[in-house]
Design an enzyme around this catalytic site. Structure first.
Site, PDB file in Angstrom:
ATOM      1  CB  CYS A 133     -15.180   3.944  -7.208  1.00  0.00           C
ATOM      2  SG  CYS A 133     -15.077   3.747  -8.952  1.00  0.00           S
ATOM      3  CG  HIS A 134     -13.600   4.154  -3.660  1.00  0.00           C
ATOM      4  ND1 HIS A 134     -13.203   4.484  -4.770  1.00  0.00           N
ATOM      5  CD2 HIS A 134     -13.097   2.800  -3.328  1.00  0.00           C
ATOM      6  CE1 HIS A 134     -12.383   3.581  -5.248  1.00  0.00           C
ATOM      7  NE2 HIS A 134     -12.044   2.502  -4.216  1.00  0.00           N
ATOM      8  N   GLY A 135     -18.240   5.463  -2.830  1.00  0.00           N
ATOM      9  CA  GLY A 135     -19.200   5.972  -2.244  1.00  0.00           C
ATOM     10  C   GLY A 135     -19.308   7.587  -1.856  1.00  0.00           C
TER      11      GLY A 135
END
Lengths: 169, 420
Positions: A133-135
């Site tokens: 999703c956001h690394g």
């Protein structure tokens, strides 16, 4: 008002407001609390998992309280890698010894501590997990190493009921 | 707020109106004096009313077939699409209607920004509008959860987890929102309840929005105060009704294009996969209308500050009437503001694009610059500009430039035609 001496009527006003406020709070609370987890949700507090078929290097994902739990039987290399990390290098310092009492078994919530996505297994820069999703990158102990997540993946309360069965919760 | 007293012609009408003055209200709405120079950017209020009614009507009919249960929601939506008579049409209108609603609201907001409609004496209209916009986002988000597809589920997870950024009580709040330890059936049923409620709250606020509008009357492209009624105004009916009606028709053509020719183009294919709490889709992207805020959220590396930045980006709009220090409303007479306005438009579009891209490398860098500029515009540029800018002199009335009075207004007219 400020110059006036308090009268009996001021006392009545204040007392009425106070009783009214308590009454409103007493009515509002049940309406708010009904949204908290109910008895049937809380009743699903524990789950037992048979892990006898799991080989080293494999992970299974089970559902506990609606959330995925990763159970990984770690290889010797992974354990060595997790235990050799210096505490200074960690965003949320936790010893691997505390996260995995039995070093071969890592049991944790498969929920990224950023915004709750499920990280992917065997991915990322630290050979552990990677959240798409956001690394966020997690290591072989499920500790956050890089990315926006603030904490390590949570280790739930669990125990070995016998050699092959883990009870979560 | 018509200046003349109204008396119904018929005896029955008078009898009724003396007891409940609905006819007086109807008369006020038809006679309502409107600036005669309103351009097509002013038709979006009517279009938005249409959007709200459309969403309520299609939503009510969908609710007759939808089942708000984690095990049945996804199937009931497919049932609507395949079995219910015209179910596909009603659902596609409702789903695309949300996008059309936001398209119209963004034009409406940016019209207000260009012509300074948020300034005194219209601050309350503006703030009610911002509250409506926030409620629209809440309604759209919860509505997106109801089909219980993969994007529904993981969108709900990510957005509700934003609250976990709050120190100390965050986790407790998230559990309370979920009614469990993850997004599950209790979450779905309460989202359905709220999704059903919010449009009616919006409807009530729209009444207040219009009521507050009818106190000072409409702003106009020149942005000067006008006398009402006067030769600068025309009655709402038939002049504005016809103009709004024509604009609405044009808007419905766009609407119909999406519904009939590209009903899924604004959605995500992942939402046709049933929710699975064990697998997160590779790319979680919100609906297009939330992308600029999503980009702001991701451009801040800290979890709590990211959430704070995202919320501030919306709430900063509520205090805009006090951040903009210029007394001149219309950008037509503010040569510098006009340029900054278009830079802001570009900035928001860039943020939207970055919100759809992965948060890494160059994308992330651009998103960070655009986020910084967004706040710079409202917190620094607008307050300073109002004090420093040399504005073009205002005409005395709307009629004056038409009669060939002011040379300044000739310029304004030219610029007006460029905007349209």
């Amino acid at each position: 008002m400020s110059d006036k001496k308090p009268e009996r009527r001021d006392f009545l006003f204040t007392a009425s407001y106070a009783v009214g406020a308590v009454g409103v709070a007493a009515v509002v609370w049940p309406l708010v609390d009904q949204m908290n987890p109910d008895a049937s949700v809380k009743a699903l507090a524990s789950t037992e998992v048979d892990v006898s078929s799991l080989k080293p290097g494999n992970t299974i994902t089970v559902l506990w309280r609606g959330k995925p739990v990763f159970i990984r039987r770690r290889t010797q290399e992974e354990i060595a890698e997790a235990r050799s990390v210096k505490m200074e290098d960690l965003i949320h310092p936790e010893k691997d010894e505390d996260r995995a009492k039995n070093p071969e078994w890592l049991v944790m919530l498969g929920v990224c501590t950023h915004l709750g996505c499920v990280p992917l297994n065997d991915k990322g820069d630290y050979d552990g997990w990677f959240c798409p999703c956001h690394g966020s990158h997690y290591d072989t102990s499920g500790r956050i190493r890089k990315g926006p997540a603030p904490w390590n993946m949570e280790v739930p309360k669990y125990e070995f009921v016998n050699a092959n069965t883990i009870k979560i919760g | 707020m018509s200046d003349h007293e109204y008396t119904p012609k018929s005896k029955a009408g008078k009898w009724f109106n003396d007891r409940l003055p609905l006819l007086t209200l109807a008369n006020h709405l038809t006679d309502y004096p409107t600036p005669k120079n309103l351009n097509y950017w002013w038709t979006f209020g009517g279009i938005l009313t249409f959007c709200l009614i459309t969403q309520i009507v299609t939503g009510l009919t969908l609710a007759m077939h939808y089942i708000a249960h984690a095990d049945m929601a996804f199937e009931s939506v497919e049932h609507i699409m395949r079995d219910v008579n015209y179910g596909w049409l009603i659902r596609y209108i409702h789903a695309n209607g949300a996008s059309m609603f936001f398209l119209a609201v963004y034009i409406h907001i940016f019209r207000s920004l260009f012509y300074g409609s948020y300034k005194s004496p219209r601050e309350i209209i503006w703030i009610i509008g911002i509250i409506i916009y926030l409620l629209m986002m809440a309604a759209a988000f919860m509505g997106y959860v109801l089909p219980w597809g993969q994007m529904s589920f993981w969108g709900a997870t990510v957005i509700t987890n934003l609250f976990s950024a709050i120190p100390l009580v965050g986790e407790g709040i998230v559990t309370w929102l979920w009614g469990g330890y993850s997004v599950d059936n209790p979450t779905l049923t309460r989202f359905f309840t709220l999704h059903y409620l919010i449009p009616f709250l919006i409807l009530g606020l729209v009444v207040l929005h219009i009521w507050a509008l009818h106190v000072p009357g409409n702003n106009n492209p020149v942005g000067i105060d006008i006398k009402k009624p006067s030769k600068d105004t025309v009655p709402f009916h038939p002049y504005i009704v016809i103009k709004d009606g024509f604009a609405l028709l044009m808007f419905m053509i766009v609407f119909a294009f999406f519904v009939f020719y590209a009903p899924n183009i604004l959605g995500h294919a992942d939402n046709y996969i049933e929710a699975n709490p064990l697998v997160t889709p590779a790319h979680i992207v919100p609906e297009w209308y939330l992308l600029p805020f999503y980009a702001i959220l991701r451009s801040v590396p800290d979890k709590l500050l990211g959430v704070v930045a995202m919320l501030s980006a919306i709430l900063i709009l509520a205090v805009l009437p006090w951040l903009d220090t210029s007394k001149i409303r219309s950008a037509v007479f503010r040569p510098l503001y006009k340029q900054f306005y278009w830079i802001l438009v570009a900035d928001v579009l860039i943020l939207g694009y970055m919100g759809a891209m992965p948060a890494e490398g160059l994308y992330l860098l651009i998103a960070r610059v655009a986020t910084a500029y967004y706040f710079l515009h409202f917190l620094v540029i607008l307050p300073v500009l109002g004090l420093k800018e040399r504005t073009i002199p205002l005409p005395l009335s709307i009629t004056e430039p038409v009669l060939g009075g002011s040379p300044n207004m000739a310029m304004a007219k030219k610029k007006e035609s460029k905007i349209e």
